[in-house]
Enzyme design. Sequence first.
Site, mmCIF file in Angstrom:
data_model
loop_
_atom_site.group_PDB
_atom_site.id
_atom_site.type_symbol
_atom_site.label_atom_id
_atom_site.label_comp_id
_atom_site.label_asym_id
_atom_site.label_seq_id
_atom_site.Cartn_x
_atom_site.Cartn_y
_atom_site.Cartn_z
ATOM 1 N N ASN A 9 39.515 33.907 40.029
ATOM 2 C CA ASN A 9 39.491 33.830 41.489
ATOM 3 C C ASN A 9 38.094 34.269 41.929
ATOM 4 O OD1 ASN A 9 39.820 34.104 44.232
ATOM 5 N ND2 ASN A 9 41.291 35.800 44.110
ATOM 6 N N LYS A 11 36.790 34.174 44.790
ATOM 7 C CA LYS A 11 36.765 34.708 46.163
ATOM 8 C C LYS A 11 35.577 34.112 46.925
ATOM 9 C CE LYS A 11 39.308 38.683 44.551
ATOM 10 N NZ LYS A 11 39.672 40.090 44.692
ATOM 11 N N HIS A 96 47.578 35.707 48.183
ATOM 12 C CA HIS A 96 46.730 36.794 47.676
ATOM 13 C C HIS A 96 46.759 37.949 48.675
ATOM 14 C CE1 HIS A 96 43.248 39.091 46.437
ATOM 15 N NE2 HIS A 96 43.379 38.498 45.266
ATOM 16 N N GLU A 98 44.567 39.786 49.828
ATOM 17 C CA GLU A 98 43.506 39.736 50.849
ATOM 18 C C GLU A 98 43.891 38.787 51.980
ATOM 19 O OE1 GLU A 98 40.319 38.926 48.099
ATOM 20 O OE2 GLU A 98 40.588 40.943 47.263
ATOM 21 N N GLU A 168 49.693 41.479 41.394
ATOM 22 C CA GLU A 168 48.423 42.152 41.633
ATOM 23 C C GLU A 168 48.646 43.380 42.521
ATOM 24 O OE1 GLU A 168 44.995 39.110 41.037
ATOM 25 O OE2 GLU A 168 45.572 39.124 43.136
ATOM 26 N N GLY A 174 39.755 45.106 42.583
ATOM 27 C CA GLY A 174 38.359 45.416 42.876
ATOM 28 C C GLY A 174 38.049 46.905 42.880
ATOM 29 N N SER A 213 41.429 44.435 38.453
ATOM 30 C CA SER A 213 40.485 45.078 37.534
ATOM 31 C C SER A 213 40.773 44.757 36.066
ATOM 32 C CB SER A 213 40.432 46.587 37.775
ATOM 33 O OG SER A 213 40.019 46.854 39.108
HETATM 34 P P1 PGA Z 1 39.635 42.008 40.554
HETATM 35 O O1 PGA Z 1 40.420 41.009 41.527
HETATM 36 O O2 PGA Z 1 39.764 41.445 39.162
HETATM 37 O O3 PGA Z 1 38.205 41.978 41.049
HETATM 38 O O4 PGA Z 1 40.278 43.329 40.680
HETATM 39 C C1 PGA Z 1 41.614 40.371 41.147
HETATM 40 C C2 PGA Z 1 42.118 39.491 42.250
HETATM 41 O O5 PGA Z 1 42.061 39.900 43.418
HETATM 42 O O6 PGA Z 1 42.583 38.360 42.006
#
Ligand code: PGA
Length: 253
Positions: A9, A11, A96, A98, A168, A174, A213
């Site tokens: 992803n 983003k 997601h 976000e 997630e 992140g 992460s």
């Molecule tokens: P990350 O994000 O690996 O940077 O923690 C995962 C995601 O949001 O899909």
Amino acid sequence: MRKRIVAGNWKMNTLPGEGVALAREIVGGKGTVCDCVSFIVCPPFTHLSEVAHALKGSGIALGAQNCAAEEQGAYTGEVSAAMLAALGCEYVILGHSERRQYYGETSATLRAKMERAYAHGLTPIYCVGENLAEREAGKHFDVVKRQIEEVVYGLTDEQFAKLVIAYEPVWAIGTGKTATADQAQEIHACIRKVLAAKFGAAADGTAILYGGSCKPGNAAELFAKEDVDGGLIGGAALKAEDFLAIGRNGFGK
Ligand code: PGA
């Protein structure tokens, strides 16, 4: 045998040229990872087309990060599932955290998006997960159960057979803070149980990815768990070698 998936992803990162270069590097290194891994990359809308071109013939699938809940028409700034399919997308990330958190996406919106995705042959990667307060209050199972019941239970058996789930935990995205492999397994098993309550034995075939992460150093431990079928990768998907190493360390050469 369930599908083993490593999905990136991206983003809101990379300009078109950078995205194409990243895709080319991933294509170039794919041979260093077991054929058993299905790789998916999800770039921003703006360079889906160019990245699709770079992936051609590689066996790496293209996905988008979102799609509109409506079919077409006067929805300024939205991108429809039909448009994504026309550009060569096979997958679309939906729900997601976000999107839920910053853009107010609800279960009702996500139900609509999911229908649009299926109508155009896209496979949704449906994200679920609790935030830190919910985890600390011991509500994580309830939160994830509700996110599944409200959105996934409306699918037909045929639609469900294609669905990919990504667990997630918001507190791990992140942040550098990963769920332990045992925490991931515990909740992945619970997700499969919730899916089985509605769809029966078909839930045994659902790929449930871990995200938050995930990196080369923890992929092996996470993916070794019975109900962890791969990862949805954010930050580490922006470096070809890290992305490939997640597949290699998790599932072999
Ligand atoms: P990350 O994000 O690996 O940077 O923690 C995962 C995601 O949001 O899909």
